[in-house]
Design an enzyme around this catalytic site. Sequence first.
Site, PDB file in Angstrom:
ATOM      1  N   TYR A 176      -1.645  -1.399  10.916  1.00 32.99           N
ATOM      2  CA  TYR A 176      -1.956  -1.887   9.562  1.00 32.99           C
ATOM      3  C   TYR A 176      -0.774  -1.636   8.630  1.00 32.99           C
ATOM      4  O   TYR A 176      -0.280  -2.537   7.948  1.00 32.99           O
ATOM      5  CB  TYR A 176      -3.214  -1.184   9.015  1.00 32.99           C
TER       6      TYR A 176
ATOM      7  N   LYS B  91       2.203  -4.145   6.480  1.00 33.03           N
ATOM      8  CA  LYS B  91       2.624  -4.072   5.063  1.00 33.03           C
ATOM      9  C   LYS B  91       4.151  -3.956   4.970  1.00 33.03           C
ATOM     10  O   LYS B  91       4.788  -4.630   4.168  1.00 33.03           O
ATOM     11  CB  LYS B  91       1.974  -2.869   4.372  1.00 33.03           C
TER      12      LYS B  91
ATOM     13  N   SER C 110       0.837  -1.203   0.000  1.00 29.63           N
ATOM     14  CA  SER C 110       0.000   0.000   0.000  1.00 29.63           C
ATOM     15  C   SER C 110       0.869   1.251   0.000  1.00 29.63           C
ATOM     16  O   SER C 110       1.985   1.255   0.551  1.00 29.63           O
ATOM     17  CB  SER C 110      -0.866  -0.026   1.259  1.00 29.63           C
TER      18      SER C 110
HETATM   19  P1  NAD Z   1     -11.129  -6.604   1.272  1.00 31.05           P
HETATM   20  O1  NAD Z   1     -11.317  -6.582   2.751  1.00 31.05           O
HETATM   21  O2  NAD Z   1     -12.318  -6.330   0.422  1.00 31.05           O
HETATM   22  O3  NAD Z   1     -10.479  -7.990   0.820  1.00 31.05           O
HETATM   23  C1  NAD Z   1      -9.608  -8.738   1.630  1.00 31.05           C
HETATM   24  C2  NAD Z   1     -10.172 -10.145   1.712  1.00 31.05           C
HETATM   25  O4  NAD Z   1      -9.302 -10.962   2.498  1.00 31.05           O
HETATM   26  C3  NAD Z   1     -11.556 -10.217   2.350  1.00 31.05           C
HETATM   27  O5  NAD Z   1     -12.420 -10.882   1.471  1.00 31.05           O
HETATM   28  C4  NAD Z   1     -11.338 -11.004   3.640  1.00 31.05           C
HETATM   29  O6  NAD Z   1     -12.467 -11.789   3.973  1.00 31.05           O
HETATM   30  C5  NAD Z   1     -10.109 -11.841   3.288  1.00 31.05           C
HETATM   31  N1  NAD Z   1      -9.286 -12.253   4.435  1.00 31.05           N
HETATM   32  C6  NAD Z   1      -8.813 -11.474   5.439  1.00 31.05           C
HETATM   33  N2  NAD Z   1      -8.078 -12.211   6.285  1.00 31.05           N
HETATM   34  C7  NAD Z   1      -8.075 -13.484   5.820  1.00 31.05           C
HETATM   35  C8  NAD Z   1      -7.504 -14.702   6.245  1.00 31.05           C
HETATM   36  N3  NAD Z   1      -6.777 -14.767   7.370  1.00 31.05           N
HETATM   37  N4  NAD Z   1      -7.710 -15.810   5.518  1.00 31.05           N
HETATM   38  C9  NAD Z   1      -8.437 -15.780   4.385  1.00 31.05           C
HETATM   39  N5  NAD Z   1      -9.035 -14.650   3.921  1.00 31.05           N
HETATM   40  C10 NAD Z   1      -8.847 -13.521   4.631  1.00 31.05           C
HETATM   41  O7  NAD Z   1      -9.943  -5.584   0.937  1.00 31.05           O
HETATM   42  P2  NAD Z   1      -9.450  -5.035  -0.458  1.00 31.05           P
HETATM   43  O8  NAD Z   1      -9.765  -3.587  -0.516  1.00 31.05           O
HETATM   44  O9  NAD Z   1      -9.883  -5.902  -1.553  1.00 31.05           O
HETATM   45  O10 NAD Z   1      -7.874  -5.146  -0.244  1.00 31.05           O
HETATM   46  C11 NAD Z   1      -7.119  -6.261  -0.684  1.00 31.05           C
HETATM   47  C12 NAD Z   1      -5.674  -6.085  -0.255  1.00 31.05           C
HETATM   48  O11 NAD Z   1      -5.178  -4.851  -0.776  1.00 31.05           O
HETATM   49  C13 NAD Z   1      -5.480  -6.007   1.264  1.00 31.05           C
HETATM   50  O12 NAD Z   1      -4.288  -6.682   1.588  1.00 31.05           O
HETATM   51  C14 NAD Z   1      -5.337  -4.514   1.519  1.00 31.05           C
HETATM   52  O13 NAD Z   1      -4.565  -4.255   2.680  1.00 31.05           O
HETATM   53  C15 NAD Z   1      -4.620  -4.065   0.263  1.00 31.05           C
HETATM   54  N6  NAD Z   1      -4.836  -2.644  -0.029  1.00 31.05           N
HETATM   55  C16 NAD Z   1      -6.112  -2.168  -0.148  1.00 31.05           C
HETATM   56  C17 NAD Z   1      -6.327  -0.809  -0.384  1.00 31.05           C
HETATM   57  C18 NAD Z   1      -7.732  -0.258  -0.489  1.00 31.05           C
HETATM   58  O14 NAD Z   1      -7.911   0.944  -0.371  1.00 31.05           O
HETATM   59  N7  NAD Z   1      -8.751  -1.069  -0.725  1.00 31.05           N
HETATM   60  C19 NAD Z   1      -5.234   0.053  -0.511  1.00 31.05           C
HETATM   61  C20 NAD Z   1      -3.939  -0.468  -0.398  1.00 31.05           C
HETATM   62  C21 NAD Z   1      -3.757  -1.828  -0.159  1.00 31.05           C
HETATM   63  C1  UD1 Z   2      -6.336   5.572   4.204  1.00 26.74           C
HETATM   64  C2  UD1 Z   2      -5.391   5.019   5.265  1.00 26.74           C
HETATM   65  C3  UD1 Z   2      -4.252   4.296   4.568  1.00 26.74           C
HETATM   66  C4  UD1 Z   2      -4.794   3.203   3.632  1.00 26.74           C
HETATM   67  C5  UD1 Z   2      -5.765   3.843   2.632  1.00 26.74           C
HETATM   68  C6  UD1 Z   2      -6.409   2.831   1.715  1.00 26.74           C
HETATM   69  C7  UD1 Z   2      -5.551   6.477   7.240  1.00 26.74           C
HETATM   70  C8  UD1 Z   2      -4.835   7.483   8.086  1.00 26.74           C
HETATM   71  N1  UD1 Z   2      -4.900   6.091   6.103  1.00 26.74           N
HETATM   72  O1  UD1 Z   2      -5.602   6.440   3.403  1.00 26.74           O
HETATM   73  O2  UD1 Z   2      -3.391   3.704   5.518  1.00 26.74           O
HETATM   74  O3  UD1 Z   2      -3.738   2.591   2.913  1.00 26.74           O
HETATM   75  O4  UD1 Z   2      -6.804   4.519   3.366  1.00 26.74           O
HETATM   76  O5  UD1 Z   2      -7.190   1.923   2.452  1.00 26.74           O
HETATM   77  O6  UD1 Z   2      -6.652   6.034   7.564  1.00 26.74           O
HETATM   78  N2  UD1 Z   2     -11.608  11.843   3.942  1.00 26.74           N
HETATM   79  C9  UD1 Z   2     -12.586  12.736   4.356  1.00 26.74           C
HETATM   80  N3  UD1 Z   2     -13.725  12.208   4.902  1.00 26.74           N
HETATM   81  C10 UD1 Z   2     -13.940  10.858   5.063  1.00 26.74           C
HETATM   82  C11 UD1 Z   2     -12.922   9.982   4.638  1.00 26.74           C
HETATM   83  C12 UD1 Z   2     -11.767  10.510   4.090  1.00 26.74           C
HETATM   84  O7  UD1 Z   2     -12.435  13.947   4.229  1.00 26.74           O
HETATM   85  O8  UD1 Z   2     -14.990  10.461   5.578  1.00 26.74           O
HETATM   86  C13 UD1 Z   2     -10.392  12.389   3.306  1.00 26.74           C
HETATM   87  C14 UD1 Z   2      -9.098  12.041   4.023  1.00 26.74           C
HETATM   88  O9  UD1 Z   2      -8.787  12.979   5.010  1.00 26.74           O
HETATM   89  C15 UD1 Z   2      -8.097  12.033   2.852  1.00 26.74           C
HETATM   90  C16 UD1 Z   2      -8.944  11.575   1.653  1.00 26.74           C
HETATM   91  O10 UD1 Z   2     -10.302  11.815   2.021  1.00 26.74           O
HETATM   92  O11 UD1 Z   2      -7.639  13.331   2.596  1.00 26.74           O
HETATM   93  C17 UD1 Z   2      -8.785  10.107   1.339  1.00 26.74           C
HETATM   94  O12 UD1 Z   2      -9.019   9.352   2.522  1.00 26.74           O
HETATM   95  P1  UD1 Z   2      -9.050   7.729   2.512  1.00 26.74           P
HETATM   96  O13 UD1 Z   2      -9.990   7.267   1.454  1.00 26.74           O
HETATM   97  O14 UD1 Z   2      -9.312   7.288   3.912  1.00 26.74           O
HETATM   98  O15 UD1 Z   2      -7.593   7.300   2.042  1.00 26.74           O
HETATM   99  P2  UD1 Z   2      -6.150   7.680   2.625  1.00 26.74           P
HETATM  100  O16 UD1 Z   2      -6.221   8.820   3.553  1.00 26.74           O
HETATM  101  O17 UD1 Z   2      -5.239   7.804   1.450  1.00 26.74           O
END
Ligand code: NAD
Ligand code: UD1
Length: 350
Positions: free
Chosen positions: A154, A158, A130
């Site tokens: 979290y 990573k 991430s």
């Molecule tokens: P998500 O929660 O929708 O998907 C993750 C899935 O993993 C879920 O379906 C959950 O049930 C499953 N899971 C969790 N722990 C498990 C375990 N121990 N065994 C088996 N299954 C398990 O999340 P997502 O948004 O699809 O994210 C996927 C990956 O990408 C995650 O590792 C997340 O940290 C990373 N990521 C997501 C974002 C974002 O904003 N969505 C940003 C950066 C990184």
């Molecule tokens: C957040 C997480 C980051 C994670 C990423 C994707 C924190 C501090 N950081 O990042 O670790 O990798 O999500 O899952 O939580 N915002 C609002 N109102 C809201 C929600 C968000 O104003 O209700 C603003 C935030 O202040 C930010 C922007 O929207 O400026 C994006 O927020 P968000 O979607 O939570 O993503 P990140 O801050 O990038």
Amino acid sequence: MAPKNILVTGGAGYIGSHTVLQLLQEGFRVVALDNLDNSSFIAIKRAAELAGDAEKNLSFQKVDLRDKEALSKVFDTIKFDAVIHFAGLKAVGESVQKPLLYYNNNLVGTITLLEVMNAHGCKNLVFSSSATVYGWPKQVPCTEEFPLSAANPYGRTKLIIEEMCRDIQKSDSEWKIILLRYFNPIGAHPSGYIGEDPRGIPNNLMPFIQQVAVGRKAELMVFGNDYNTKDGTGVRDYIHVVDLADGHISALEKLFSDQNIGCEVYNLGTGKGTSVLEMVSAFEKASGKSIPLVMCTRRPGDAEIVYASTDKADRELKWRAKHGIEEMCRDQWNWASKNPWGYGFPESES
Ligand code: NAD
Ligand code: UD1
């Protein structure tokens, strides 16, 4: 050539389900594995339906990654060519409240996966990292060489997993690992049939905007309008989930074609920064809904401006995001309006 077998952990999740669909469309055979802790089996069923004939190349295993015996059984039955590892918990606030839960699930889960892969001779991995590992970057765009830090448990999971991967690859050159640092994935498949369905109160901006638009929440809290940005609100690099899924196909192609990849890291973003107010306005335009705003104080731990340098992925993976903010909002709204309660029902709302 016989189709390659790919294990997708977290395959029922938001990014996982979109990637599973794209893998099927690209001709891969896929086993989606998930404990369904933060997802629904309906996502898998719908991805399978969208895949048409390729549905036959998908199977699902309800397994927790930490259950080594169950995981080994999955590897006993199929020889995987590579694993895409999405499974993990991702709510930053929850990770601060329950660090052990995060260390146990994300670290023990990944260690168990790596052990089982190693034991079965499967040493090709794509891991979901991430942009959170860049912390509050001193400058933008963020390149892959920037210093890394973790502001919460979290993010620390990573960082630790990235380091583990580098160590493992150093110890055994048969491993080929690609770490993908995602920026802010939003949007949904253009069919509106699969999308993001966060449990409980959403943490991230777009799911929150969506819930205001469908009437589940009254207003959006804007976390800070005194940043040194174009309109005072936080700036991020939002990327369409379909582009992100595509990035995984490119990463797999790199793994299969480059014998010397070692352990490499790539940003997956668009390289463009969008403020909270710009995002709200784009969503209002796409949906025709008005999003009431309340200006609030900054959220602890938030960075001011984060966006990606995409040069390395462009150059080495031959991958580039194709969708802009308008399309992200259009597809987000298409999903939201067709599925105002996600994959669930109003009764399940907490
Ligand atoms: P998500 O929660 O929708 O998907 C993750 C899935 O993993 C879920 O379906 C959950 O049930 C499953 N899971 C969790 N722990 C498990 C375990 N121990 N065994 C088996 N299954 C398990 O999340 P997502 O948004 O699809 O994210 C996927 C990956 O990408 C995650 O590792 C997340 O940290 C990373 N990521 C997501 C974002 C974002 O904003 N969505 C940003 C950066 C990184
Ligand atoms: C957040 C997480 C980051 C994670 C990423 C994707 C924190 C501090 N950081 O990042 O670790 O990798 O999500 O899952 O939580 N915002 C609002 N109102 C809201 C929600 C968000 O104003 O209700 C603003 C935030 O202040 C930010 C922007 O929207 O400026 C994006 O927020 P968000 O979607 O939570 O993503 P990140 O801050 O990038």
